[in-house]
Scaffold this motif. Structure first.
Motif, PDB file in Angstrom:
ATOM      1  N   PRO A 102       0.798  -1.470  -0.045  1.00 29.72           N
ATOM      2  CA  PRO A 102      -0.040   0.049   0.069  1.00 29.72           C
ATOM      3  C   PRO A 102       0.990   1.232   0.009  1.00 29.72           C
ATOM      4  CG  PRO A 102      -0.638  -1.633   1.648  1.00 29.72           C
ATOM      5  CD  PRO A 102       0.485  -2.060   0.916  1.00 29.72           C
ATOM      6  N   ASN A 103       1.898   1.184   0.683  1.00 28.35           N
ATOM      7  CA  ASN A 103       2.866   2.419   0.791  1.00 28.35           C
ATOM      8  C   ASN A 103       4.091   2.404  -0.345  1.00 28.35           C
ATOM      9  OD1 ASN A 103       1.280   3.446   2.676  1.00 28.35           O
ATOM     10  ND2 ASN A 103       2.607   2.642   4.277  1.00 28.35           N
ATOM     11  N   GLY A 104       3.892   1.207  -1.025  1.00 26.66           N
ATOM     12  CA  GLY A 104       4.844   1.504  -2.319  1.00 26.66           C
ATOM     13  C   GLY A 104       5.929   0.206  -2.298  1.00 26.66           C
ATOM     14  N   ALA A 105       6.617  -0.063  -3.453  1.00 31.59           N
ATOM     15  CA  ALA A 105       7.585  -1.010  -3.770  1.00 31.59           C
ATOM     16  C   ALA A 105       8.348  -0.531  -4.892  1.00 31.59           C
ATOM     17  CB  ALA A 105       7.293  -2.418  -3.719  1.00 31.59           C
ATOM     18  N   ILE A 106       9.460  -0.913  -5.043  1.00 33.92           N
ATOM     19  CA  ILE A 106      10.146  -0.394  -6.412  1.00 33.92           C
ATOM     20  C   ILE A 106      10.702  -1.595  -7.274  1.00 33.92           C
ATOM     21  CG2 ILE A 106      10.821   1.778  -5.579  1.00 33.92           C
ATOM     22  CD1 ILE A 106      13.598   0.622  -5.113  1.00 33.92           C
ATOM     23  N   VAL A 107      11.131  -1.587  -8.340  1.00 33.25           N
ATOM     24  CA  VAL A 107      11.606  -2.572  -9.359  1.00 33.25           C
ATOM     25  C   VAL A 107      12.396  -1.590 -10.282  1.00 33.25           C
ATOM     26  CG1 VAL A 107       9.825  -2.689 -11.089  1.00 33.25           C
ATOM     27  CG2 VAL A 107      11.498  -4.627 -10.599  1.00 33.25           C
ATOM     28  N   LYS A 108      13.504  -2.328 -10.732  1.00 36.50           N
ATOM     29  CA  LYS A 108      14.455  -1.577 -11.344  1.00 36.50           C
ATOM     30  C   LYS A 108      14.636  -2.420 -12.886  1.00 36.50           C
ATOM     31  CE  LYS A 108      19.753  -0.756 -11.836  1.00 36.50           C
ATOM     32  NZ  LYS A 108      20.970  -0.951 -11.180  1.00 36.50           N
ATOM     33  N   PRO A 109      13.904  -1.959 -13.884  1.00 41.90           N
ATOM     34  CA  PRO A 109      13.483  -2.432 -14.970  1.00 41.90           C
ATOM     35  C   PRO A 109      14.923  -2.749 -15.900  1.00 41.90           C
ATOM     36  CG  PRO A 109      12.135  -0.736 -14.788  1.00 41.90           C
ATOM     37  CD  PRO A 109      13.013  -0.538 -13.827  1.00 41.90           C
ATOM     38  N   SER A 110      15.833  -1.724 -15.683  1.00 48.42           N
ATOM     39  CA  SER A 110      17.031  -1.721 -16.581  1.00 48.42           C
ATOM     40  C   SER A 110      17.835  -3.159 -16.127  1.00 48.42           C
ATOM     41  CB  SER A 110      17.707  -0.601 -16.595  1.00 48.42           C
ATOM     42  OG  SER A 110      18.494  -0.457 -15.009  1.00 48.42           O
ATOM     43  N   ALA A 111      17.717  -3.648 -14.860  1.00 52.07           N
ATOM     44  CA  ALA A 111      18.249  -4.846 -14.460  1.00 52.07           C
ATOM     45  C   ALA A 111      17.458  -6.039 -14.473  1.00 52.07           C
ATOM     46  CB  ALA A 111      19.129  -4.454 -13.164  1.00 52.07           C
ATOM     47  N   ALA A 112      16.156  -5.917 -15.009  1.00 52.22           N
ATOM     48  CA  ALA A 112      15.231  -6.955 -14.955  1.00 52.22           C
ATOM     49  C   ALA A 112      15.075  -7.728 -16.297  1.00 52.22           C
ATOM     50  CB  ALA A 112      13.987  -6.387 -14.479  1.00 52.22           C
ATOM     51  N   THR A 113      14.346  -8.649 -16.165  1.00 54.05           N
ATOM     52  CA  THR A 113      13.830  -9.372 -17.326  1.00 54.05           C
ATOM     53  C   THR A 113      12.609  -8.934 -17.933  1.00 54.05           C
ATOM     54  OG1 THR A 113      15.203 -11.462 -16.615  1.00 54.05           O
ATOM     55  CG2 THR A 113      13.446 -11.884 -18.635  1.00 54.05           C
ATOM     56  N   ASP A 114      12.557  -8.662 -19.097  1.00 53.20           N
ATOM     57  CA  ASP A 114      11.379  -7.810 -19.529  1.00 53.20           C
ATOM     58  C   ASP A 114      10.331  -8.412 -19.455  1.00 53.20           C
ATOM     59  OD1 ASP A 114      12.804  -5.515 -20.103  1.00 53.20           O
ATOM     60  OD2 ASP A 114      13.021  -6.028 -22.498  1.00 53.20           O
ATOM     61  N   HIS A 115       9.982  -9.889 -19.813  1.00 51.15           N
ATOM     62  CA  HIS A 115       8.697 -10.398 -19.730  1.00 51.15           C
ATOM     63  C   HIS A 115       8.187 -10.643 -18.344  1.00 51.15           C
ATOM     64  CE1 HIS A 115       9.592 -14.483 -18.498  1.00 51.15           C
ATOM     65  NE2 HIS A 115      10.908 -14.366 -19.186  1.00 51.15           N
ATOM     66  N   LEU A 116       9.152 -10.513 -17.305  1.00 48.22           N
ATOM     67  CA  LEU A 116       8.777 -10.905 -16.148  1.00 48.22           C
ATOM     68  C   LEU A 116       8.153  -9.670 -15.471  1.00 48.22           C
ATOM     69  CD1 LEU A 116      11.748 -13.098 -14.823  1.00 48.22           C
ATOM     70  CD2 LEU A 116       9.077 -13.972 -15.128  1.00 48.22           C
ATOM     71  N   LEU A 117       8.219  -8.310 -15.953  1.00 46.78           N
ATOM     72  CA  LEU A 117       7.724  -7.375 -15.487  1.00 46.78           C
ATOM     73  C   LEU A 117       6.207  -7.169 -15.738  1.00 46.78           C
ATOM     74  CD1 LEU A 117      10.621  -4.839 -16.935  1.00 46.78           C
ATOM     75  CD2 LEU A 117       9.920  -5.434 -14.378  1.00 46.78           C
ATOM     76  N   GLU A 118       5.753  -8.166 -16.263  1.00 50.42           N
ATOM     77  CA  GLU A 118       4.155  -8.208 -16.346  1.00 50.42           C
ATOM     78  C   GLU A 118       4.033  -9.864 -16.162  1.00 50.42           C
ATOM     79  OE1 GLU A 118       2.339  -5.528 -17.088  1.00 50.42           O
ATOM     80  OE2 GLU A 118       4.331  -4.439 -17.225  1.00 50.42           O
ATOM     81  N   HIS A 119       3.621 -10.102 -15.000  1.00 48.40           N
ATOM     82  CA  HIS A 119       3.285 -11.627 -14.732  1.00 48.40           C
ATOM     83  C   HIS A 119       2.654 -11.797 -13.584  1.00 48.40           C
ATOM     84  CE1 HIS A 119       5.494 -15.457 -14.306  1.00 48.40           C
ATOM     85  NE2 HIS A 119       5.313 -15.356 -13.206  1.00 48.40           N
ATOM     86  N   GLU A 120       2.100 -13.098 -13.487  1.00 48.08           N
ATOM     87  CA  GLU A 120       1.173 -13.360 -12.456  1.00 48.08           C
ATOM     88  C   GLU A 120       1.555 -14.505 -12.130  1.00 48.08           C
ATOM     89  OE1 GLU A 120      -3.230 -12.908 -12.925  1.00 48.08           O
ATOM     90  OE2 GLU A 120      -3.444 -14.705 -11.698  1.00 48.08           O
ATOM     91  N   GLY A 121       1.921 -15.134 -10.936  1.00 46.99           N
ATOM     92  CA  GLY A 121       2.260 -16.465 -10.620  1.00 46.99           C
ATOM     93  C   GLY A 121       1.773 -16.799  -9.065  1.00 46.99           C
ATOM     94  N   VAL A 122       2.477 -18.156  -8.763  1.00 46.39           N
ATOM     95  CA  VAL A 122       2.215 -18.564  -7.524  1.00 46.39           C
ATOM     96  C   VAL A 122       3.144 -18.278  -6.744  1.00 46.39           C
ATOM     97  CG1 VAL A 122       1.849 -20.758  -6.205  1.00 46.39           C
ATOM     98  CG2 VAL A 122       0.720 -20.331  -8.490  1.00 46.39           C
ATOM     99  N   ALA A 123       2.979 -17.881  -5.243  1.00 46.65           N
ATOM    100  CA  ALA A 123       4.029 -17.526  -4.435  1.00 46.65           C
ATOM    101  C   ALA A 123       4.648 -18.665  -3.784  1.00 46.65           C
ATOM    102  CB  ALA A 123       3.510 -16.571  -3.234  1.00 46.65           C
ATOM    103  N   HIS A 124       5.850 -18.647  -3.510  1.00 46.20           N
ATOM    104  CA  HIS A 124       6.615 -19.421  -2.510  1.00 46.20           C
ATOM    105  C   HIS A 124       7.168 -18.671  -1.556  1.00 46.20           C
ATOM    106  CE1 HIS A 124       8.266 -23.306  -1.042  1.00 46.20           C
ATOM    107  NE2 HIS A 124       9.003 -22.461  -0.628  1.00 46.20           N
ATOM    108  N   VAL A 125       6.817 -18.807  -0.206  1.00 44.81           N
ATOM    109  CA  VAL A 125       7.120 -17.608   0.886  1.00 44.81           C
ATOM    110  C   VAL A 125       7.976 -18.620   1.723  1.00 44.81           C
ATOM    111  CG1 VAL A 125       6.330 -16.782   2.831  1.00 44.81           C
ATOM    112  CG2 VAL A 125       4.829 -16.905   0.867  1.00 44.81           C
ATOM    113  N   PHE A 126       9.271 -17.586   2.088  1.00 39.36           N
ATOM    114  CA  PHE A 126      10.172 -17.756   2.991  1.00 39.36           C
ATOM    115  C   PHE A 126       9.805 -16.811   4.059  1.00 39.36           C
ATOM    116  CE2 PHE A 126      12.028 -18.747  -0.960  1.00 39.36           C
ATOM    117  CZ  PHE A 126      12.453 -20.342  -0.720  1.00 39.36           C
ATOM    118  N   GLU A 127       9.573 -17.517   5.288  1.00 36.76           N
ATOM    119  CA  GLU A 127       9.267 -16.511   6.293  1.00 36.76           C
ATOM    120  C   GLU A 127      10.453 -15.604   7.067  1.00 36.76           C
ATOM    121  OE1 GLU A 127       6.181 -16.269   7.526  1.00 36.76           O
ATOM    122  OE2 GLU A 127       5.123 -17.337   6.200  1.00 36.76           O
TER     123      GLU A 127
END
Ligand code: FES
Length: 571
Positions: free
Chosen positions: A383-408
């Motif tokens: 709700p208060n924001g998050a960031i991502v750095k597209p220049s260092a990312a994989t383009d197709h993953l910047l638009e993605h829906e997937g299942v979470a695997h959580v590490f507590e």
């Protein structure tokens, strides 16, 4: 000599207090005329053998002193806490605000009129600037400068960036442990900071873009003789700045911060710049928000340096360095007019800048990547924001829906990431909780979680990773960071469970947990924070007072400044 200089309250009095202040200083061999009213310049040094990136700063301090004496000032060097990014546990970021307090109180308590900040390694630059800004005496930065390019087996290798690559190659069975160890010595082969566009070089670049250092400060290699000359010139200039009463508050305006955001996009700078700029803005009272970083979203990536590109800081220097980047921003209408330590406008840093390698510093027409600035994400997961750095990312993953695997926790991650039966695929979204400012504590650089070994062996090199932590400026990948509120502060990240679906859209700036509100309400009722890791000392003060990432993770009582004179004497 000016009689109302700040230092006169220490060294100008013909009484018992003045005697004490002068006499004890004279035990170092300083002559009478050092106390005759000339500007006294503090040299705030983060040199330490435990901060190898800053190991050249003792030499540079001597260069600054030459310049101060030459200009008619009196230089006095003093140490402050040093933060060795690669050496400190649990994380150097836990101590950035402690360094800032050390710097602020040292400047305030001593009889100096201006200060030269000698820093370099990631947290030292922002920590020093934050502290100096809260006292607001004339201040100027000299950075350590980057190491020479890493060299190994005939190739250039980059600090951090190639560590992550080599480490994954070892885990994939593509590199021997012997080769991995052999690369250590070739990677770090001179004094200086990481020679990728990591956080240290990012912050030095942004300091230059904001006009808080002389031009060319960011990229000159640590061991280049021209850096010593730059230190000398800086010493001369700070004496003039004292005469002109040119203070950080005159330079660090909102336009300076916007220039830094534009420059950060153009150089492919570190995500860590976000928390550092926000914290610094809080010190000088500039109204800067996380959303302002979106102003840089459409700026193309111009500097072809690791981790977003292929070259290193030495190449960036020889290609022309930050003056060329500032010129390209100015020529395209993205550099705002603003005062610098030279007293003129920032556009003067760009004037006449010439590019000597168009593959290292690209043009707006032919960038490394278009529209590569940081993206701010919001949604019910942040709700208060998050960031991502597209220049260092994989383009197709910047638009993605997937299942979470959580590490507590980070311990959960380390214990399980390499399990062969870990139920993940390349489309899984890895989620790590408990690594925010309060949670770890200190918001460590663990957001670029390793790719699970079973997937590394299948050739997977990037996945979406989400956490409330940070990542090294030298790191890369589709890594969503600084999720706020953090899980330990009761943010929705703490409610995510393995198997939940998450949707990410960098284009729309969204980050959503696809779980019903009823279910989230039920989970919240059952949620408990982790018990505190620290119950005393500075770490307790930090946990009790630290602000969330979108406020820069400063301590709440350090925001703002206090420029009142210190009137009480202890003698
Ligand atoms: Fe010090 Fe990279 S670890 S600059």
């Amino acid at each position: 000599m000016t009689k109302d200089r700040r230092n006169r309250a220490w060294y100008g009095k013909l009484d018992k207090d003045g005697f004490i202040h002068r006499s004890w200083m004279k035990n170092q061999g300083f002559p009478d005329h050092a106390f005759d009213g000339r500007p006294i310049i503090g040299i705030c040094n983060t040199w330490s053998e435990l901060t190898p990136c800053n190991s050249g700063l003792r030499d540079l301090a001597e260069g600054v002193k030459r310049g101060v004496w030459e200009a008619g000032g009196f230089p006095v060097e003093f140490p402050v806490m040093s933060l060795g990014e690669t050496q400190m546990k649990p994380t150097a970021m836990l101590f950035r605000n402690l360094l800032a307090m050390d710097v602020e109180e040292s400047i305030r308590a001593y009889g100096i009129d201006g200060v030269v900040l000698l820093g370099g390694c990631d947290k030292t630059t922002p920590g020093q600037l934050m502290g100096a800004a809260s006292v607001d005496l004339p201040a100027i930065v000299v950075s350590s400068g980057p190491m020479l390019n890493g060299k190994w087996q005939g190739k250039d290798i980059g600090s951090g960036t190639d560590v992550w690559k080599f480490s994954e190659a070892v885990r994939a069975g593509e590199m021997t442990l012997q080769d991995f160890m052999a690369a250590e010595s070739g990677m770090s082969r001179s004094k200086g900071v990481c020679m990728t566009m990591g956080t240290a070089s990012t912050m030095a670049s942004l300091v230059e873009a904001m006009g808080m250092s002389l031009p060319t400060n960011a990229a000159l290699p640590a061991v280049d003789a021209r850096r010593m000359a730059l230190a000398h010139l800086t010493g001369k200039r700070i004496v003039e700045m004292v005469e002109e009463d040119l203070k950080p508050s005159d330079i660090l305006t909102r336009d300076a911060f916007i220039n830094a955001i534009m420059a950060n996009a153009a150089v492919g700078g570190s995500t860590n710049a976000v928390v550092h700029l926000l914290a610094l803005a809080g010190r000088v009272g500039v109204d800067l928000s996380l959303d302002d970083f979106g102003l840089g979203s459409d700026i193309p990536l111009l500097v072809n340096c690791m981790p977003s590109g292929k070259y290193l800081m030495e190449d960036f220097c020889y290609a022309g360095g930050m003056p060329v980047v500032l010129k390209r921003l100015a020529d395209n209408g993205h550099l705002r007019s603003n005062t610098t330590v030279l007293g003129g406008d920032i556009t003067a840093y760009a004037e006449g800048a010439e590019c000597f390698n168009d593959d290292v510093i690209k043009s707006f027409d032919n960038p490394v990547k278009p529209a590569a600035g940081l993206r701010v994400l919001r949604g019910n997961l942040a709700p208060n924001g998050a960031i991502v750095k597209p220049s260092a990312a994989t383009d197709h993953l910047l638009e993605h829906e997937g299942v979470a695997h959580v590490f507590e926790t980070i311990e959960d991650l380390k214990a399980n990431i390499d399990r062969d039966d870990l139920p993940v695929t390349k489309d899984t979204i890895l989620v790590l909780k408990g690594v925010g400012p309060k949670g770890y504590p200190g918001m460590p650089e663990v957001g670029n979680m390793p790719i699970p070994r079973k997937l590394v062996r299948e050739g997977v090199r990037d996945m979406i990773r989400i956490s409330d932590g940070r990542m090294s400026g030298t790191a890369f990948g589709t890594v969503i960071l600084h999720v706020s509120p953090e899980s330990q502060a009761g943010g929705p990240l703490g409610l995510v469970q393995t198997g939940d679906r998450i949707r990410v859209s960098a284009k729309n700036g969204t980050l959503d947990l696809l779980v019903s509100q009823e279910e989230l309400t039920a989970r919240r009722e059952a949620w408990q924070p982790e018990p505190p890791h620290y119950t005393r000392g500075y770490a307790k003060l930090y946990v009790d007072s630290v602000l969330q990432a979108e406020k820069g993770a400063d301590l709440d009582f350090l925001v703002g400044k206090d420029t009142r004179p210190v009137t009480r004497e202890s003698h």
